[in-house]
Motif scaffolding. Structure first.
Motif, PDB file in Angstrom:
ATOM      1  N   LYS A 166       0.829  -1.210   0.000  1.00 32.67           N
ATOM      2  CA  LYS A 166       0.000   0.000   0.000  1.00 32.67           C
ATOM      3  C   LYS A 166       0.864   1.260   0.000  1.00 32.67           C
ATOM      4  O   LYS A 166       0.581   2.214  -0.726  1.00 32.67           O
ATOM      5  CB  LYS A 166      -0.949  -0.018   1.193  1.00 32.67           C
TER       6      LYS A 166
ATOM      7  N   LEU B  84      -1.226   4.853  -9.025  1.00 31.85           N
ATOM      8  CA  LEU B  84      -1.444   3.409  -8.931  1.00 31.85           C
ATOM      9  C   LEU B  84      -0.307   2.699  -9.637  1.00 31.85           C
ATOM     10  O   LEU B  84      -0.117   2.842 -10.842  1.00 31.85           O
ATOM     11  CB  LEU B  84      -2.782   3.021  -9.569  1.00 31.85           C
TER      12      LEU B  84
ATOM     13  N   TYR C 205       0.261   0.154  -4.440  1.00 25.52           N
ATOM     14  CA  TYR C 205      -0.499  -0.995  -4.937  1.00 25.52           C
ATOM     15  C   TYR C 205      -1.894  -0.998  -4.328  1.00 25.52           C
ATOM     16  O   TYR C 205      -2.072  -0.648  -3.164  1.00 25.52           O
ATOM     17  CB  TYR C 205       0.209  -2.311  -4.594  1.00 25.52           C
ATOM     18  N   HIS C 206      -2.868  -1.413  -5.116  1.00 25.09           N
ATOM     19  CA  HIS C 206      -4.230  -1.635  -4.637  1.00 25.09           C
ATOM     20  C   HIS C 206      -4.298  -3.117  -4.266  1.00 25.09           C
ATOM     21  O   HIS C 206      -4.050  -3.980  -5.117  1.00 25.09           O
ATOM     22  CB  HIS C 206      -5.248  -1.285  -5.732  1.00 25.09           C
TER      23      HIS C 206
ATOM     24  N   HIS D 186      -7.643  -3.126   0.597  1.00 20.79           N
ATOM     25  CA  HIS D 186      -8.609  -2.199   0.006  1.00 20.79           C
ATOM     26  C   HIS D 186      -9.965  -2.864  -0.208  1.00 20.79           C
ATOM     27  O   HIS D 186     -10.982  -2.191  -0.284  1.00 20.79           O
ATOM     28  CB  HIS D 186      -8.089  -1.671  -1.336  1.00 20.79           C
TER      29      HIS D 186
ATOM     30  N   TYR E  90      -1.401  -3.926  -8.741  1.00 16.92           N
ATOM     31  CA  TYR E  90      -2.345  -4.612  -7.873  1.00 16.92           C
ATOM     32  C   TYR E  90      -1.636  -5.731  -7.120  1.00 16.92           C
ATOM     33  O   TYR E  90      -0.602  -6.226  -7.560  1.00 16.92           O
ATOM     34  CB  TYR E  90      -3.495  -5.192  -8.705  1.00 16.92           C
TER      35      TYR E  90
END
Length: 188
Positions: free
Chosen positions: A94, A126, A98-99, A149, A129
């Motif tokens: 995070k 961003l 990163y999501h 998230h 992921y």
């Protein structure tokens, strides 16, 4: 139709893999106990050029003969990093843009087919992921879920409502590859 021979598949070398553009996805294994499951996740991560695999807690690390048996060298091509806990890994992810999604059956989870990903563009905050997969019995730790998230869930229609972690990883990694690469939401 004729099966392709290995030489016809134009496979890249480990060195070429290391230099190749990666799927902007990091796979996090939260206390996965089976070395065979870990190896299988490495092999799938190699197939889709996943950016890295984060191994957390009791999750085994290479080199290990049982990991190698199912990874077939994927543990050599895919970058990996060890963390004492998945919570530490998620916080670092995070902090680095990163999501992060936990793959778990949760209240308010998003069904995997309904997942919509934000395009990763040049200059975007961003970076990519990450997906967290949990222990074969207990799943993803609740404190890790709380830090993510959101949660993603694979729809299931049988009596078990659980799948092997390596099978789950294969489905989820494919869905991210399909949505990010095949739909061109990653800059070339």
């Amino acid at each position: 139709m004729r099966k392709l021979r290995t030489i016809e598949m134009n496979r890249i070398s480990v060195e070429e893999f290391k230099e190749a553009e990666k799927l902007p996805l990091i796979v996090v294994l939260d206390d996965v106990r089976s070395m065979y499951n870990i190896g299988s996740v490495f092999r799938t991560s190699d197939a889709f050029r996943v950016e890295a695999v984060y191994l957390c807690g009791i999750t085994g690390t290479p080199p290990h003969p049982e990991i190698h048996k199912t990874a077939l060298g994927g543990e050599d091509s895919v970058n990996w990093k060890y963390f004492p806990t998945a919570l530490e890994a998620v916080r670092e992810l995070k902090d680095n843009g990163y999501h992060v999604f936990a793959i778990e059956q949760c209240e308010g989870s998003t069904l995997l087919p309904e997942l919509q990903l934000e395009p990763i563009t040049e200059g975007s905050q961003l970076r990519g992921y990450a997906v967290v997969f949990g222990n074969e019995v207990k799943g993803v730790h609740q404190e890790v879920i709380d830090e993510c998230h959101g949660c993603l869930e694979i729809p299931q229609f049988g009596t078990k409502h659980s799948m092997n972690v390596s099978v789950t990883a294969g489905i989820v990694i494919w869905e991210f590859a399909r949505k990010l690469l095949l739909n061109h939401t990653v800059p070339k």
